[in-house]
Scaffold this motif. Structure first.
Motif, mmCIF file in Angstrom:
data_model
loop_
_atom_site.group_PDB
_atom_site.id
_atom_site.type_symbol
_atom_site.label_atom_id
_atom_site.label_comp_id
_atom_site.label_asym_id
_atom_site.label_seq_id
_atom_site.Cartn_x
_atom_site.Cartn_y
_atom_site.Cartn_z
ATOM 1 N N GLU A 19 -77.833 76.000 26.045
ATOM 2 C CA GLU A 19 -76.579 76.331 25.366
ATOM 3 C C GLU A 19 -76.860 77.469 24.395
ATOM 4 O O GLU A 19 -77.969 77.624 23.878
ATOM 5 C CB GLU A 19 -75.994 75.120 24.652
ATOM 6 C CG GLU A 19 -76.824 74.582 23.520
ATOM 7 C CD GLU A 19 -76.197 73.349 22.889
ATOM 8 O OE1 GLU A 19 -76.237 73.271 21.635
ATOM 9 O OE2 GLU A 19 -75.699 72.484 23.616
ATOM 10 N N ARG A 20 -75.825 78.260 24.182
ATOM 11 C CA ARG A 20 -75.959 79.407 23.293
ATOM 12 C C ARG A 20 -76.153 78.953 21.853
ATOM 13 O O ARG A 20 -75.518 78.012 21.391
ATOM 14 C CB ARG A 20 -74.699 80.277 23.348
ATOM 15 C CG ARG A 20 -74.691 81.253 24.454
ATOM 16 C CD ARG A 20 -75.554 82.441 24.096
ATOM 17 N NE ARG A 20 -75.462 83.431 25.146
ATOM 18 C CZ ARG A 20 -76.359 84.347 25.348
ATOM 19 N NH1 ARG A 20 -77.421 84.417 24.587
ATOM 20 N NH2 ARG A 20 -76.219 85.215 26.302
ATOM 21 N N THR B 118 -85.883 77.078 21.554
ATOM 22 C CA THR B 118 -85.572 78.428 22.006
ATOM 23 C C THR B 118 -86.780 78.971 22.763
ATOM 24 O O THR B 118 -87.871 78.379 22.730
ATOM 25 C CB THR B 118 -85.274 79.347 20.811
ATOM 26 O OG1 THR B 118 -86.458 79.446 20.007
ATOM 27 C CG2 THR B 118 -84.106 78.829 19.972
ATOM 28 N N VAL B 119 -86.587 80.103 23.422
ATOM 29 C CA VAL B 119 -87.700 80.740 24.132
ATOM 30 C C VAL B 119 -88.833 81.022 23.157
ATOM 31 O O VAL B 119 -90.004 80.757 23.451
ATOM 32 C CB VAL B 119 -87.240 82.046 24.829
ATOM 33 C CG1 VAL B 119 -88.424 82.772 25.446
ATOM 34 C CG2 VAL B 119 -86.181 81.746 25.881
ATOM 35 N N ARG B 120 -88.507 81.531 21.976
ATOM 36 C CA ARG B 120 -89.534 81.847 20.970
ATOM 37 C C ARG B 120 -90.308 80.595 20.577
ATOM 38 O O ARG B 120 -91.535 80.613 20.468
ATOM 39 C CB ARG B 120 -88.890 82.497 19.739
ATOM 40 C CG ARG B 120 -89.812 82.698 18.559
ATOM 41 C CD ARG B 120 -91.011 83.611 18.792
ATOM 42 N NE ARG B 120 -90.636 84.880 19.354
ATOM 43 C CZ ARG B 120 -91.416 85.617 20.155
ATOM 44 N NH1 ARG B 120 -92.617 85.197 20.478
ATOM 45 N NH2 ARG B 120 -90.999 86.758 20.630
ATOM 46 N N ARG C 266 -82.994 72.336 26.583
ATOM 47 C CA ARG C 266 -83.313 70.908 26.491
ATOM 48 C C ARG C 266 -83.656 70.394 27.884
ATOM 49 O O ARG C 266 -83.050 70.817 28.868
ATOM 50 C CB ARG C 266 -82.117 70.104 25.978
ATOM 51 C CG ARG C 266 -81.777 70.316 24.541
ATOM 52 C CD ARG C 266 -80.520 69.512 24.149
ATOM 53 N NE ARG C 266 -80.148 69.777 22.779
ATOM 54 C CZ ARG C 266 -79.509 70.871 22.367
ATOM 55 N NH1 ARG C 266 -79.148 71.782 23.224
ATOM 56 N NH2 ARG C 266 -79.228 71.038 21.090
ATOM 57 N N ALA C 267 -84.579 69.461 27.945
ATOM 58 C CA ALA C 267 -84.897 68.837 29.231
ATOM 59 C C ALA C 267 -83.664 68.095 29.723
ATOM 60 O O ALA C 267 -82.997 67.399 28.954
ATOM 61 C CB ALA C 267 -86.071 67.881 29.072
ATOM 62 N N ALA C 268 -83.337 68.249 31.010
ATOM 63 C CA ALA C 268 -82.165 67.593 31.587
ATOM 64 C C ALA C 268 -82.397 66.094 31.760
ATOM 65 O O ALA C 268 -81.452 65.314 31.777
ATOM 66 C CB ALA C 268 -81.807 68.231 32.922
#
Length: 150
Positions: free
Chosen positions: A62-63, A28-30, A71-73
């Motif tokens: 994703e939510r 997550t961003v956090r 996630r890295a693509a």
């Protein structure tokens, strides 16, 4: 493929290294902000960088409740390989650039390249077929610019 800026690379390193736990779970961003705590970045800065990386196709999201999980693509190795291929497409002779690159690698790196090329040649030959071998008569010399740095 997009080249990454310093902060984008740091964020991608967090995702690639799986600093938040399981490498496949993303972050997550956090979690990314916490992993980059030494940089003293605002939460919103990390969120903006991840949003831009998603726009560039570098990350998938994703939510997860009210937050996004990123996630890295693609793997770090896939990204680097694509950068190398993009560099070869910049113009000039790909063959000459490859020869110059091959001359610049260490012995160990050359061994890794040789093994990968042998594996690729075996796969290309197909089942039950022997890989094509180059003889001295079929090898074509590749002109290489031997500028002042060599």
């Amino acid at each position: 493929m997009t080249r990454l800026g310093d902060l984008e690379r740091a964020v991608m390193d967090v995702l690639w290294d799986g600093t938040s736990g399981d490498t496949g779970s993303g972050a997550t961003v956090r979690e990314v902000a916490d992993a980059l705590a030494g940089r003293e970045l605002a939460y919103t800065t990390v969120m903006t960088v991840l949003d831009r990386l998603a726009g560039k196709g570098m990350v998938q999201r994703e939510r997860e409740g009210r937050a996004w999980r990123y996630r890295a693509a693609a793997s770090r190795e896939a990204h680097i390989a694509q950068l190398m291929l993009d560099a070869l497409d910049l113009g000039g002779s790909r063959d000459a650039a490859l020869v110059r690159f091959a001359r610049s690698v260490t012995g160990t790196e050359a061994d890794v390249l040789r093994a990968a090329l042998n594996t690729q040649a075996s796969r290309s030959a197909g089942p039950g077929q022997e890989p094509a071998r180059q003889t001295d008569a079929t090898r074509q010399p590749v002109p290489v610019d031997e500028g002042p740095d060599r």
